[in-house]
Design an enzyme around this catalytic site. Structure first.
Site, mmCIF file in Angstrom:
data_model
loop_
_atom_site.group_PDB
_atom_site.id
_atom_site.type_symbol
_atom_site.label_atom_id
_atom_site.label_comp_id
_atom_site.label_asym_id
_atom_site.label_seq_id
_atom_site.Cartn_x
_atom_site.Cartn_y
_atom_site.Cartn_z
ATOM 1 N N HIS A 28 -11.414 -10.322 -4.668
ATOM 2 C CA HIS A 28 -10.465 -10.986 -4.654
ATOM 3 C C HIS A 28 -9.653 -11.418 -2.709
ATOM 4 O O HIS A 28 -9.961 -10.818 -2.665
ATOM 5 C CB HIS A 28 -8.156 -11.214 -4.914
ATOM 6 C CG HIS A 28 -7.518 -9.475 -5.198
ATOM 7 N ND1 HIS A 28 -8.329 -8.802 -5.675
ATOM 8 C CD2 HIS A 28 -6.884 -9.388 -4.375
ATOM 9 C CE1 HIS A 28 -6.907 -7.363 -5.530
ATOM 10 N NE2 HIS A 28 -6.804 -7.884 -4.492
ATOM 11 N N HIS B 120 -4.958 -10.109 3.136
ATOM 12 C CA HIS B 120 -5.749 -8.789 2.878
ATOM 13 C C HIS B 120 -7.075 -8.785 1.430
ATOM 14 O O HIS B 120 -7.374 -10.123 1.127
ATOM 15 C CB HIS B 120 -5.760 -7.498 2.305
ATOM 16 C CG HIS B 120 -4.947 -7.210 0.931
ATOM 17 N ND1 HIS B 120 -3.696 -7.898 0.700
ATOM 18 C CD2 HIS B 120 -5.576 -7.120 -0.482
ATOM 19 C CE1 HIS B 120 -3.845 -7.236 -0.843
ATOM 20 N NE2 HIS B 120 -4.584 -7.499 -1.428
ATOM 21 N N GLU C 234 -8.621 -3.573 0.945
ATOM 22 C CA GLU C 234 -8.427 -2.509 0.308
ATOM 23 C C GLU C 234 -10.323 -2.713 -0.888
ATOM 24 O O GLU C 234 -10.538 -3.292 -0.717
ATOM 25 C CB GLU C 234 -7.838 -4.013 -0.977
ATOM 26 C CG GLU C 234 -7.397 -3.321 -2.401
ATOM 27 C CD GLU C 234 -6.528 -4.338 -3.031
ATOM 28 O OE1 GLU C 234 -6.573 -5.385 -2.640
ATOM 29 O OE2 GLU C 234 -5.954 -3.619 -4.047
HETATM 30 CO CO CO Z 1 -5.013 -7.087 -3.629
#
Ligand code: CO
Length: 134
Positions: free
Chosen positions: A7, A79, A130
């Protein structure tokens, strides 16, 4: 090491307003919001054919998103999240390569119930990154 883009996260002040834009104007499928008090955020996910967009709204005054929204009052990209098959092996290889892991370096359970880690943005082209084990 890196798998799929899981994502892209966008920090928002108002997750309901963000959901309206994506659902009604952009015609996307958006999940119901979910509170993650241990991460200090409320999240909702936009499902796209090839990846997801994660909306992050601050939850509580100590939320890690508060400062970001002070600097980016309209919201903004927060992010990227990449999938890895073994998060501890990925972490150890990245540390050996000189990258810094945020926090205590131990994976935490993220918004999808899977272990996640964050890499220092200064070591990743100025982008908070991430990793999620899938
Ligand atoms: Co995230």
């Amino acid at each position: 090491m890196l798998g799929r883009l899981n994502h892209v996260a966008i920090a928002v002040k108002d997750i309901a307003a963000a959901t309206r834009v994506y659902r009604e104007t952009l015609g996307a499928e958006v999940s119901a919001p979910q509170d993650l008090p241990e991460h200090g955020v409320r999240v909702a996910f936009v499902t796209l054919p090839n990846t997801k967009i994660e909306f992050l709204e601050p939850l509580g005054a100590a939320s890690p998103i508060v400062k970001f929204l002070e600097k980016n009052p309209d919201g903004g990209m927060h992010h990227l999240c990449y999938e890895v098959s073994d998060i501890r092996a990925a972490r150890d290889a990245l540390i050996a390569g000189g990258l810094r892991i945020l926090g205590d370096g131990e994976p935490k359970i993220g918004a999808h119930g899977k272990p996640v880690l964050f890499l220092h943005p200064k070591d990743c082209l100025g982008t908070l990154t991430e990793l999620e084990e899938v």
